[in-house]
Enzyme design. Structure first.
Site, PDB file in Angstrom:
ATOM      1  N   GLU A 281       0.839  -1.195   0.000  1.00  0.00           N
ATOM      2  CA  GLU A 281       0.000   0.000   0.000  1.00  0.00           C
ATOM      3  C   GLU A 281       0.880   1.253   0.000  1.00  0.00           C
ATOM      4  OE1 GLU A 281      -2.155  -0.879   3.577  1.00  0.00           O
ATOM      5  OE2 GLU A 281      -3.066  -2.656   2.669  1.00  0.00           O
TER       6      GLU A 281
ATOM      7  N   GLN B  53       2.211  -2.067   5.764  1.00  0.00           N
ATOM      8  CA  GLN B  53       2.510  -0.674   6.094  1.00  0.00           C
ATOM      9  C   GLN B  53       2.978  -0.478   7.530  1.00  0.00           C
ATOM     10  OE1 GLN B  53      -0.478   2.754   5.587  1.00  0.00           O
ATOM     11  NE2 GLN B  53       0.650   2.625   3.681  1.00  0.00           N
TER      12      GLN B  53
ATOM     13  N   GLU C  84      -4.592  -6.506   3.113  1.00  0.00           N
ATOM     14  CA  GLU C  84      -3.364  -7.253   3.410  1.00  0.00           C
ATOM     15  C   GLU C  84      -3.488  -8.729   3.071  1.00  0.00           C
ATOM     16  OE1 GLU C  84      -4.730  -4.980   5.309  1.00  0.00           O
ATOM     17  OE2 GLU C  84      -3.195  -3.428   5.383  1.00  0.00           O
TER      18      GLU C  84
ATOM     19  N   ASP D  16       3.288  -2.859  11.456  1.00  0.00           N
ATOM     20  CA  ASP D  16       3.164  -4.126  12.169  1.00  0.00           C
ATOM     21  C   ASP D  16       1.736  -4.513  12.527  1.00  0.00           C
ATOM     22  OD1 ASP D  16       2.902  -2.140  14.359  1.00  0.00           O
ATOM     23  OD2 ASP D  16       5.086  -2.083  14.253  1.00  0.00           O
ATOM     24  N   GLY D  17       0.975  -3.537  13.027  1.00  0.00           N
ATOM     25  CA  GLY D  17      -0.378  -3.843  13.509  1.00  0.00           C
ATOM     26  C   GLY D  17      -1.351  -4.184  12.391  1.00  0.00           C
ATOM     27  N   PHE D  18      -0.923  -4.029  11.138  1.00  0.00           N
ATOM     28  CA  PHE D  18      -1.832  -4.286  10.023  1.00  0.00           C
ATOM     29  C   PHE D  18      -1.487  -5.559   9.270  1.00  0.00           C
ATOM     30  CE2 PHE D  18      -1.770   0.544  10.197  1.00  0.00           C
ATOM     31  CZ  PHE D  18      -2.741   0.555  11.184  1.00  0.00           C
TER      32      PHE D  18
ATOM     33  N   HIS E 239       0.552   0.853  15.641  1.00  0.00           N
ATOM     34  CA  HIS E 239       1.691   1.300  14.835  1.00  0.00           C
ATOM     35  C   HIS E 239       3.017   1.036  15.554  1.00  0.00           C
ATOM     36  CE1 HIS E 239      -1.653   3.457  12.978  1.00  0.00           C
ATOM     37  NE2 HIS E 239      -0.890   3.753  11.953  1.00  0.00           N
TER      38      HIS E 239
HETATM   39  C1  TPP Z   1      -5.680  -2.960   7.969  1.00  0.00           C
HETATM   40  C2  TPP Z   1      -4.984  -1.665   7.733  1.00  0.00           C
HETATM   41  N1  TPP Z   1      -4.094  -1.565   6.732  1.00  0.00           N
HETATM   42  C3  TPP Z   1      -3.431  -0.415   6.512  1.00  0.00           C
HETATM   43  C4  TPP Z   1      -3.653   0.670   7.301  1.00  0.00           C
HETATM   44  C5  TPP Z   1      -2.887   1.964   7.064  1.00  0.00           C
HETATM   45  N2  TPP Z   1      -3.797   2.995   6.575  1.00  0.00           N
HETATM   46  C6  TPP Z   1      -4.344   3.888   7.419  1.00  0.00           C
HETATM   47  S1  TPP Z   1      -5.445   4.851   6.661  1.00  0.00           S
HETATM   48  C7  TPP Z   1      -5.184   4.122   5.175  1.00  0.00           C
HETATM   49  C8  TPP Z   1      -5.950   4.571   3.982  1.00  0.00           C
HETATM   50  C9  TPP Z   1      -7.419   4.530   4.221  1.00  0.00           C
HETATM   51  O1  TPP Z   1      -8.091   5.015   3.124  1.00  0.00           O
HETATM   52  P1  TPP Z   1      -9.665   5.127   3.107  1.00  0.00           P
HETATM   53  O2  TPP Z   1     -10.282   3.844   3.512  1.00  0.00           O
HETATM   54  O3  TPP Z   1     -10.046   5.666   1.791  1.00  0.00           O
HETATM   55  O4  TPP Z   1      -9.996   6.177   4.244  1.00  0.00           O
HETATM   56  P2  TPP Z   1      -9.545   7.708   4.352  1.00  0.00           P
HETATM   57  O5  TPP Z   1      -8.252   7.724   5.108  1.00  0.00           O
HETATM   58  O6  TPP Z   1      -9.419   8.251   2.990  1.00  0.00           O
HETATM   59  O7  TPP Z   1     -10.601   8.364   5.157  1.00  0.00           O
HETATM   60  C10 TPP Z   1      -4.221   3.121   5.288  1.00  0.00           C
HETATM   61  C11 TPP Z   1      -3.717   2.300   4.179  1.00  0.00           C
HETATM   62  C12 TPP Z   1      -4.577   0.526   8.344  1.00  0.00           C
HETATM   63  N3  TPP Z   1      -4.860   1.533   9.179  1.00  0.00           N
HETATM   64  N4  TPP Z   1      -5.235  -0.642   8.541  1.00  0.00           N
END
Ligand code: TPP
Ligand code: MG
Lengths: 383, 338
Positions: free
Chosen positions: B35, B88, B66, B90-92, B135
């Site tokens: 990602e 991205q 993931e 550890d917690g994910f 995180h």
């Molecule tokens: C399971 C998981 N994978 C990766 C992340 C890291 N991450 C945080 S926000 C994000 C993007 C989220 O995009 P969207 O669903 O469009 O929501 P927005 O932030 O645009 O409101 C990512 C990849 C996470 N928080 N949880």
């Protein structure tokens, strides 16, 4: 046409205006919609001014929080800048007994639930993993693991069904549940499984997807080749696509979906097409992946501006706006003062509430830590 | 000086970036997926510039899923590719836990060796950066418990540069745990290193521990983010008249017990430090094995310093959760006092 130049000529999914439900244009004119206009007909000037006030104060909160992060008072801040109409419109359609499962950017929805938004600061100041009691305003804790809470919302809705709080016709009893998530989240297995479970159970849940065009640096077409709302039909979930920067349209479609859920008609998927006007969070640098031109385009579609234009045209007095500015200034000051006064967490708190009942390992580690800290206070001075 | 030759003083994030680049140049089957790894270059910029140079088919911004990342990486590996996946934070990693433990770890075994799964999963892990929930986790024990996965964690830029290339060359799945708090620590890295870095066994092998500071009175074994803490503790202990040996384990599955045992037979005392909770952690395994192998050499019980049996706490108290310098010294004192 806004395009991503990473992946060729694919236009941003969500910028084509067909299918988009709109009740208030970018220039603040009301437009008639066969199905949805009636759902906002009862909103008089005072109600519209109320929605405007909501959006202005939420934006002030968000802007103050961003500034607090810049001043080192918060570790991180996820802005809702630009998404106020989607959040306020949908949030104001909720009844008190409805329950919300937010992700992490739903400050506007929290506001409509009556949550003191200052409590949200605790989490981003590194003092709390939550910050409020979910039961107090039927507003669950923020969820940082993308998409997980879509299943929680669905399960909660299945509980509501079992409680018999669906389809009674009693407006104070029938309940719906709303899950808020982003465009990126629609790719997660959990969100797709939530749609499956909601559909087969006719669960009284509304999936409110804010398509803000970006999942951090990835444009929505990295998640989907079709507008996101079209996913609904594959699951057997009715879906609508709404102008997410139009507070009235968001109110109307959410109200319809909530009514369907509360009356036993099952789930709805709403795609609110909006734009993340700020960075993903204060740690992000959007200049690395999106154009100024795109940001400028969306600035002309600001959700607050269009309602202001409408109110002015309809005769709202200038004093209303001046008074609101003063209210926002005072609110801003409260936010800053409050943030700085949040007490620092005690270290021993890490051992609290790990379990609901006693756990011997936690107790022995807590005891060890207490003794260690005490010893350090005397001995450590010598080191 | 060209980017790809000589010795450079670079941070760990850049060292991994160069290691990835080198692997991609060496083998066109190597591809990166994750990602925000493309144009953004990853949230930690570890893949910075790689999509620009290798294109969108070799550096893939995946959908936000993931399980999808690891599941499709398995398919790509079965089709002859060498995917390097970025999780991205550890917690994910947990949405992918099923794919990693039930599929990735077992397909070689189930096929009786007929298929190989050369998949690398890069995970920025560990705490200390003042982040919000999910995180700052150290989930290595959960994966070390699964046979079929290799787990390594570099502690310095030079190792990061070499080890990422070795991990990519490995015929087995490797979890490559990157101590995110050390991403910006700089050190000299010889980026001219030739293909001998791909040697998976031998003296320079991916799974060999290394004595990074010799000593005579006590051994501290650490990996990833805690190696620097152990080194700092050794420096303080020296001022107090104690000679502490520090071992950088580098690998968590397998663990190079020979190097630890060899050290303990000389120093007679062992402390293990990691950020992950000590309960069922790597330190427990090391303590048990070293007790079995070196019982008569030990003059004190093996002590572990690590996280508590509690969720990773809020940022403002994480210093008291982490095995910081004081906590490591406390254990050193306790073991020496025996
Ligand atoms: C399971 C998981 N994978 C990766 C992340 C890291 N991450 C945080 S926000 C994000 C993007 C989220 O995009 P969207 O669903 O469009 O929501 P927005 O932030 O645009 O409101 C990512 C990849 C996470 N928080 N949880
Ligand atoms: Mg988004």
């Amino acid at each position: 046409m806004i395009q991503s130049d990473i992946h060729g000529e694919t236009p941003h999914v969500g910028t084509q205006d067909d299918d988009l439900i709109q009740l208030l244009t970018v220039t603040g004119e009301r437009v008639h919609h066969q199905t949805y206009s009636s759902r906002v007909a009862h909103l008089d000037t005072e109600a519209l001014e109320g929605l405007y006030r909501d959006m202005v104060l939420v934006r002030r909160f968000d802007t103050e929080a961003t500034a607090l992060q810049r001043h080192g008072e918060l570790g991180l801040w996820p802005q809702c800048l630009g998404q106020e109409a989607a959040q306020i419109g949908s949030g104001r359609a909720l009844a008190a007994q409805d329950h919300v499962f937010p992700s992490y950017r739903e400050h506007g929805v929290g506001w409509t639930r009556g949550l003191d938004l200052r409590k949200v600061l605790h989490q981003f100041r590194g003092e709390d993993h939550g910050g409020w009691d979910p039961a107090e305003h039927n507003f669950s804790l923020y969820t940082l693991v993308i998409g997980s809470h879509a299943l929680h919302a669905t399960g909660f809705a299945m509980g509501v069904q079992r409680d018999g709080d669906v389809g009674t016709g009693d407006p104070d009893r029938d309940r719906a549940v709303v899950a808020y998530f982003g465009d990126g989240a629609t790719s997660q297995g959990d969100v797709n499984e939530a749609l499956v479970f909601a559909a087969v159970n006719d669960a009284p849940v509304v999936f409110f997807c804010q398509n803000n065009h970006w999942a951090i640096s990835e444009p929505t077409e990295r998640q989907s080749r079709v507008p996101l709302f079209r996913r609904g039909s594959g699951f057997g979930v009715p879906a609508v696509r709404v102008d997410g920067n139009d507070v009235l349209a968001c109110y109307a479609v959410t109200q319809e979906a909530l009514e369907r859920a509360r009356s036993g008609g099952g789930p709805t998927f709403i795609e609110a097409v909006t734009y993340r006007m700020g960075a993903h969070t204060t740690s992000d640098d959007p200049t690395r992946y999106r154009s100024r031109a795109e940001e400028d385009y969306w600035r002309t579609r600001d959700p607050i501006d269009r309602l202001r234009l409408h109110l002015v045209a309809e005769g709202t007095a200038p004093e209303f706006f001046t008074a609101l500015d003063a209210e926002a200034d005072a609110y801003g000051e409260q936010i800053r003062d409050y943030c700085r006064s949040i007490p620092k967490a005690e270290s021993s708190r890490m051992f609290e509430h790990v379990y609901a009942a006693e756990h011997t390992l936690v107790e022995s580690e807590r005891a060890w830590f207490t003794e260690y800290e005490a010893g350090f206070a005397t001995e450590g001075a010598q080191r | 000086m060209s980017e790809n030759t000589g010795t450079q003083r670079i941070p760990m994030a850049k060292a991994i970036n160069l290691g990835l680049r080198r692997s991609m140049e060496r083998d066109d089957k190597v591809l990166l997926m994750g990602e925000d790894i493309g144009r953004l270059g990853g949230v930690f910029r570890v893949t910075d510039g790689l999509q620009k140079d290798f294109g969108t088919t070799r550096v893939v911004d995946t959908p936000l899923a993931e399980s999808g990342i690891i599941g499709t990486a398995i398919g790509l590996a079965l089709a002859g590719y060498r995917p390097v996946c970025e999780i991205q934070f550890d917690g994910f990693i947990f949405p992918a836990y099923d794919q990693i433990t039930t599929q990735l770890a077992k397909l070689h075994y189930r096929s009786r060796g007929r298929v190989e799964l050369p998949v690398v999963i890069r995970v920025p892990y560990g705490g200390g950066i003042g982040a919000v929930e999910h995180h700052s986790e150290s989930p290595e024990a959960l994966f070390a418990h699964t046979a079929g996965l290799r787990l390594v964690s570099p502690a310095n830029p030079a190792d990061a540069f070499t080890m990422i290339q070795q991990a990519i060359a490995s015929p087995d799945p490797v979890l490559f745990l990157e101590p995110k708090a050390r991403y910006w620590d700089k050190a000299d890295v010889d980026v001219t290193a030739a293909d001998q870095v791909l040697d998976l066994g031998g003296g320079n092998g991916l799974h060999r521990a290394r004595v990074v500071r010799p000593g005579t009175d006590l051994t501290i074994a650490a990996y990833g983010p805690t190696v620097a803490t152990a080194m700092a503790a050794a420096t303080v202990a020296e001022q107090e008249g104690h000679s502490v040996e520090v071992i950088d384990l580098r690998s968590i599955s397998p663990i190079d017990f020979d190097t630890i045992a060899d050290s303990v037979r000389r120093t007679h005392r062992l402390v293990v430090a990691h950020e992950a909770p000590v309960f069922f952690g790597a330190g427990a395994e090391i303590a048990a094995r070293i007790t079995e192998q070196c019982f008569y050499s030990l003059e004190a019980p093996v002590l572990r310093v690590g996280g508590f049996h509690a969720p990773y706490p809020v940022a403002n108290i994480e210093e008291d959760y982490l095995p910081n310098l004081d906590r490591v010294l406390h254990a050193v004192d306790a073991v020496l006092a025996h």
